[in-house]
Design an enzyme around this catalytic site. Sequence first.
Site, PDB file in Angstrom:
ATOM      1  N   GLY A  33      43.058  37.547  33.593  1.00  0.00           N
ATOM      2  CA  GLY A  33      42.161  36.774  32.738  1.00  0.00           C
ATOM      3  C   GLY A  33      41.087  36.072  33.531  1.00  0.00           C
ATOM      4  N   ASN A  34      40.358  35.194  32.868  1.00  0.00           N
ATOM      5  CA  ASN A  34      39.321  34.419  33.561  1.00  0.00           C
ATOM      6  C   ASN A  34      39.272  33.011  32.973  1.00  0.00           C
ATOM      7  OD1 ASN A  34      37.151  34.308  31.389  1.00  0.00           O
ATOM      8  ND2 ASN A  34      37.502  36.516  31.535  1.00  0.00           N
TER       9      ASN A  34
END
Length: 239
Positions: A33-34
Amino acid sequence: ALYAVPQPTLAGLRVVISAGGTREALDPVRFLGNRSSGKQGLALAQVAAERGAQVTLVAANVSLPAPPGVQVVPVESALDLAEAMTARADDADVLVMAAAVADFRPKQYVDAKIKKTHAPGHEDDAPVIELTRNPDILAALVQRRRERGTARPVIVGFAAETGDDEGDVLHHARAKLARKGCDLLIANEVGRDVTFGKDESTVHVLVAGSTAEPVTIGPAPKASIAAGVWDAVQQLLAP
Ligand code: CTP
Ligand code: CA
């Protein structure tokens, strides 16, 4: 008496905004993810709704509730987001790609939870995760419009840039605007402690085909940034 100042308006226009950050699943419990919180996308949705637009928010793992009156389409991965945007592109007046889309996803999704020991006698082996490229959704939306031969939807991209040995934030943003082919590129200065999850940011508004210097908005709350972005969009929509 008080006289209302006429407000710029997006009344009756259909806008579709992607927000948040995609998650690329590795197995049923893990993902890549980020740090995007979705705050900027939510602020854009709120301002557009306030200005009378019919707003759809394609929300990738957004941590906050959507503003009132906004239709939310939840998505998880880049491929989900691509599908949701593409399905709505042809009927939209404005598309905004504010989501942080993962450039890569794991090449393989493993159906069962990955165990730390795969084989007896190999307790120290760390698995290597192979990645594959995700589609460039923004570029694909521009390409789709080009093939249809229409001026609408207006397409807005965002660029998170840090600046590096090759050039500063604006240098990278100009190159990205040309590469993507969108109408507006909103360049965001990012670093480990800047922008992501914060309430204030600074952006530069680059207009395709314009020789004018980019307009800088901020440092300002994301609501003000959103207002400035819609002002720029409205200038493009004006006859
Ligand atoms: N974007 C997209 N699809 C991707 C990656 C990015 O639509 N697979 C969109 C983002 O939503 C944003 C714009 O493209 O509006 C720029 O994203 P950015 O990550 O800055 O650009 P990239 O082309 O991925 O370039 P790089 O990460 O190498 O700087
Ligand atoms: Ca990227």
